[in-house]
Design a protein around this motif. Structure first.
Motif, PDB file in Angstrom:
ATOM      1  N   ILE A 117       0.842  -1.204   0.000  1.00  0.00           N
ATOM      2  CA  ILE A 117       0.000   0.000   0.000  1.00  0.00           C
ATOM      3  C   ILE A 117       0.872   1.247   0.000  1.00  0.00           C
ATOM      4  N   ILE A 118       1.937   1.239   0.806  1.00  0.00           N
ATOM      5  CA  ILE A 118       2.832   2.399   0.849  1.00  0.00           C
ATOM      6  C   ILE A 118       3.415   2.672  -0.534  1.00  0.00           C
ATOM      7  N   ARG A 119       3.832   1.624  -1.217  1.00  0.00           N
ATOM      8  CA  ARG A 119       4.419   1.809  -2.554  1.00  0.00           C
ATOM      9  C   ARG A 119       3.399   2.359  -3.527  1.00  0.00           C
ATOM     10  N   LEU A 120       2.155   1.912  -3.403  1.00  0.00           N
ATOM     11  CA  LEU A 120       1.106   2.462  -4.265  1.00  0.00           C
ATOM     12  C   LEU A 120       0.933   3.945  -3.992  1.00  0.00           C
ATOM     13  N   PHE A 121       0.951   4.335  -2.720  1.00  0.00           N
ATOM     14  CA  PHE A 121       0.836   5.753  -2.371  1.00  0.00           C
ATOM     15  C   PHE A 121       1.983   6.552  -2.984  1.00  0.00           C
ATOM     16  N   GLU A 122       3.191   6.028  -2.863  1.00  0.00           N
ATOM     17  CA  GLU A 122       4.360   6.722  -3.400  1.00  0.00           C
ATOM     18  C   GLU A 122       4.216   6.945  -4.904  1.00  0.00           C
ATOM     19  N   GLN A 123       3.817   5.905  -5.607  1.00  0.00           N
ATOM     20  CA  GLN A 123       3.704   5.987  -7.067  1.00  0.00           C
ATOM     21  C   GLN A 123       2.572   6.904  -7.515  1.00  0.00           C
ATOM     22  N   CYS A 124       1.623   7.135  -6.622  1.00  0.00           N
ATOM     23  CA  CYS A 124       0.486   8.002  -6.959  1.00  0.00           C
ATOM     24  C   CYS A 124       0.647   9.412  -6.388  1.00  0.00           C
ATOM     25  N   GLY A 125       1.859   9.749  -5.900  1.00  0.00           N
ATOM     26  CA  GLY A 125       2.084  11.104  -5.394  1.00  0.00           C
ATOM     27  C   GLY A 125       1.513  11.354  -4.025  1.00  0.00           C
ATOM     28  N   GLY A 126       1.415  10.332  -3.206  1.00  0.00           N
ATOM     29  CA  GLY A 126       0.859  10.502  -1.872  1.00  0.00           C
ATOM     30  C   GLY A 126      -0.649  10.322  -1.866  1.00  0.00           C
ATOM     31  N   VAL A 127      -1.246  10.603  -0.724  1.00  0.00           N
ATOM     32  CA  VAL A 127      -2.697  10.467  -0.552  1.00  0.00           C
ATOM     33  C   VAL A 127      -3.298  11.829  -0.270  1.00  0.00           C
ATOM     34  N   TRP A 128      -4.462  12.049  -0.846  1.00  0.00           N
ATOM     35  CA  TRP A 128      -5.141  13.334  -0.725  1.00  0.00           C
ATOM     36  C   TRP A 128      -6.576  13.119  -0.277  1.00  0.00           C
ATOM     37  N   ARG A 129      -7.119  14.122   0.374  1.00  0.00           N
ATOM     38  CA  ARG A 129      -8.532  14.093   0.751  1.00  0.00           C
ATOM     39  C   ARG A 129      -9.285  15.094  -0.113  1.00  0.00           C
ATOM     40  N   LEU A 130     -10.333  14.617  -0.776  1.00  0.00           N
ATOM     41  CA  LEU A 130     -11.182  15.473  -1.598  1.00  0.00           C
ATOM     42  C   LEU A 130     -12.371  15.900  -0.747  1.00  0.00           C
ATOM     43  N   VAL A 131     -12.380  17.157  -0.373  1.00  0.00           N
ATOM     44  CA  VAL A 131     -13.440  17.698   0.481  1.00  0.00           C
ATOM     45  C   VAL A 131     -14.470  18.394  -0.397  1.00  0.00           C
ATOM     46  N   TYR A 132     -15.733  18.046  -0.218  1.00  0.00           N
ATOM     47  CA  TYR A 132     -16.799  18.642  -1.023  1.00  0.00           C
ATOM     48  C   TYR A 132     -18.131  18.421  -0.321  1.00  0.00           C
ATOM     49  N   SER A 133     -19.124  19.175  -0.743  1.00  0.00           N
ATOM     50  CA  SER A 133     -20.468  18.995  -0.196  1.00  0.00           C
ATOM     51  C   SER A 133     -21.430  18.462  -1.242  1.00  0.00           C
ATOM     52  N   GLU A 134     -21.269  18.882  -2.502  1.00  0.00           N
ATOM     53  CA  GLU A 134     -22.144  18.426  -3.582  1.00  0.00           C
ATOM     54  C   GLU A 134     -21.319  17.691  -4.631  1.00  0.00           C
ATOM     55  N   VAL A 135     -21.696  16.454  -4.928  1.00  0.00           N
ATOM     56  CA  VAL A 135     -20.918  15.640  -5.861  1.00  0.00           C
ATOM     57  C   VAL A 135     -20.873  16.261  -7.247  1.00  0.00           C
ATOM     58  N   GLU A 136     -21.906  17.011  -7.613  1.00  0.00           N
ATOM     59  CA  GLU A 136     -21.945  17.627  -8.946  1.00  0.00           C
ATOM     60  C   GLU A 136     -20.852  18.672  -9.122  1.00  0.00           C
ATOM     61  N   ASP A 137     -20.268  19.143  -8.019  1.00  0.00           N
ATOM     62  CA  ASP A 137     -19.264  20.206  -8.101  1.00  0.00           C
ATOM     63  C   ASP A 137     -17.835  19.681  -8.258  1.00  0.00           C
ATOM     64  N   ILE A 138     -17.630  18.357  -8.166  1.00  0.00           N
ATOM     65  CA  ILE A 138     -16.252  17.848  -8.144  1.00  0.00           C
ATOM     66  C   ILE A 138     -15.702  17.514  -9.529  1.00  0.00           C
ATOM     67  N   GLU A 139     -16.540  17.557 -10.572  1.00  0.00           N
ATOM     68  CA  GLU A 139     -16.071  17.144 -11.895  1.00  0.00           C
ATOM     69  C   GLU A 139     -14.854  17.929 -12.382  1.00  0.00           C
ATOM     70  N   PRO A 140     -14.828  19.279 -12.280  1.00  0.00           N
ATOM     71  CA  PRO A 140     -13.643  20.000 -12.766  1.00  0.00           C
ATOM     72  C   PRO A 140     -12.358  19.579 -12.060  1.00  0.00           C
ATOM     73  N   LEU A 141     -12.436  19.372 -10.749  1.00  0.00           N
ATOM     74  CA  LEU A 141     -11.250  18.980 -10.002  1.00  0.00           C
ATOM     75  C   LEU A 141     -10.822  17.569 -10.378  1.00  0.00           C
ATOM     76  N   VAL A 142     -11.786  16.681 -10.603  1.00  0.00           N
ATOM     77  CA  VAL A 142     -11.466  15.316 -11.019  1.00  0.00           C
ATOM     78  C   VAL A 142     -10.789  15.332 -12.386  1.00  0.00           C
ATOM     79  N   ARG A 143     -11.262  16.185 -13.286  1.00  0.00           N
ATOM     80  CA  ARG A 143     -10.643  16.282 -14.621  1.00  0.00           C
ATOM     81  C   ARG A 143      -9.194  16.751 -14.500  1.00  0.00           C
ATOM     82  N   GLU A 144      -8.926  17.661 -13.603  1.00  0.00           N
ATOM     83  CA  GLU A 144      -7.546  18.123 -13.401  1.00  0.00           C
ATOM     84  C   GLU A 144      -6.669  16.973 -12.882  1.00  0.00           C
TER      85      GLU A 144
END
Length: 409
Positions: A253-280
């Motif tokens: 799991i640690i190696r997967l995290f390393e290869q993916c640039g670490g782990v991030w938390r996506l904070v949001y309230s409405e799922v419809e608003d996350i598409e632009p950030l997901v595209r980035e």
């Protein structure tokens, strides 16, 4: 009597659903249709299914409970390594339970062969990059997968299967959607919900980012925040399947995290608003808001060696067999043992570290007293006994009938 049998092979696992006594044709057709994104194969009999797949790993028998399978259909029961019986009297509950049981059976077969996360996965068909959305049940994975799966490629909503080169094995299982709090979840074919389900044999998508779902009730514009390695491991290990059976355990799991640039938390309230950030995040030149540095860590493994020789009656201790420790963020000590990952106090961690090889309780106390000046011997004894009861250390009193005092001389 011949029973129609459905065979599924997600990521190379072998799963069979046997439509046994009392299963209506309509229910059978509904199940085959619901699991359509996993290319189910339907056979006229169990024998035909066994011959075609050449595997007897796992089967689930659906029945109305009108007969005792073990008495009246021994030819059905005997061939399989694992066989589960699922009563269909409550059809909605049976459909939900079937989805859960098939997923668990798949995890059991793939444990030790793949890294599996309790996560949704969405892929960009243009870049072939995939976003892994990790979260506990009820945190919004399925809702996010349902929304994003119409914009991108739906890989799974619950169990993300990752190979050695970060390739994702699609598991486009039915989506389990809440109808009401007092009713079973409804099972829906992702394609019929309008999702762009991946071909279950398409392994062209690569895990690019690991993101923890951070849905909040407070209105907020979506943003990313970095999660430390220690926090990520403690949180994600709880949502990870088969780690205990993986030869590399938490390290995979640690190696997967390393290869993916670490782990991030996506904070949001409405799922419809996350598409632009997901595209980035899925873009070829995706740039994260902060450094992609992954916290440093040190690994402590339990040596595989024979016990030392001590006189009978001596109390000795050492690390529990199979335990592995990780010092992360420079100060947090995490211990992987069995199927759990726990954070140890500084004192408990040093107790475990200093028991790399079998030694007497007294010798261990002397080593610990050098680190913790003024350590009472009674306090040390109580702690190591507690660690032994918790499966972190192993203690024994030497009692070897072949040992004599002359041996020590």
């Amino acid at each position: 009597m011949s029973f129609k049998t459905m065979a599924l092979s997600p990521a190379g696992a072998d799963l069979k659903v046997i439509f046994g006594p009392g299963v209506p044709d309509a229910l059978r057709e509904q199940i085959v249709q619901t699991w359509g994104s996993l290319s189910p194969r339907l056979f006229d009999s169990v024998h035909d299914a066994l011959e075609a797949t050449q595997s007897v790993a796992h089967a689930i028998v659906l029945t109305d409970g009108s007969v005792n399978l073990f008495d009246e259909h021994t030819d059905l029961v005997n061939p399989f390594g694992i066989l589960q019986i699922l009563n269909i009297q409550n059809e909605k509950q049976a459909l939900e339970t079937l989805t859960s049981n098939l997923t668990v059976a798949m995890i059991q077969q793939l444990a030790g062969k793949r890294t599996m996360l309790h996560a949704a996965a969405i892929g960009d068909p243009a870049t072939k990059r995939a976003l892994v959305l990790v979260g506990a049940s009820g945190r919004g994975k399925t809702t996010a997968a349902q929304y994003l799966g119409k914009k991108f490629t739906y890989l799974t909503d619950e169990t993300t299967i990752v190979g050695a080169d970060r390739e994702i094995y699609p598991y486009p299982k039915p989506l389990s959607l809440v109808v009401s709090d007092d009713e079973p979840k409804e099972q829906h074919n992702p394609v019929e919900l309008g999702l762009n389900a991946a071909d279950c044999e398409d392994t062209s998508y690569t895990a690019a980012r690991v993101v923890m779902v951070g849905r909040t009730d407070e209105p907020t514009k979506p943003y990313l925040e970095r999660v430390s390695l220690g926090d990520a491991l403690m949180s994600i290990a709880e949502q990870t399947s088969g780690v205990a059976l993986n030869p590399e355990g938490v390290l995979s799991i640690i190696r997967l995290f390393e290869q993916c640039g670490g782990v991030w938390r996506l904070v949001y309230s409405e799922v419809e608003d996350i598409e632009p950030l997901v595209r980035e995040l899925l873009a070829e030149n995706a740039v994260l808001p902060n450094s992609e540095r992954v916290d440093e860590y040190e690994t402590f493994e339990t040596p595989d060696r024979l016990p030392n020789v001590y006189p009978n009656g001596t109390r000795v201790l050492q690390r529990m067999f199979g335990t592995t420790g990780y010092l992360v963020d420079g100060e947090r000590f995490l211990l992987h043992h069995g199927d759990s990952l726990d954070e140890l106090s500084a004192f408990a961690a040093e107790c475990w570290i200093n028991a790399a090889h079998e030694l007497t309780v007294r010798e261990h106390y002397e080593a610990m007293r050098e680190l913790f000046e003024g350590l009472p011997e009674d306090a040390h004894r109580q702690v190591v006994e507690q660690l032994s009861e918790s499966g972190i250390l192993t203690m024994r009193t030497v009692d070897d009938p072949l040992y004599t005092e002359e041996d020590s001389n």
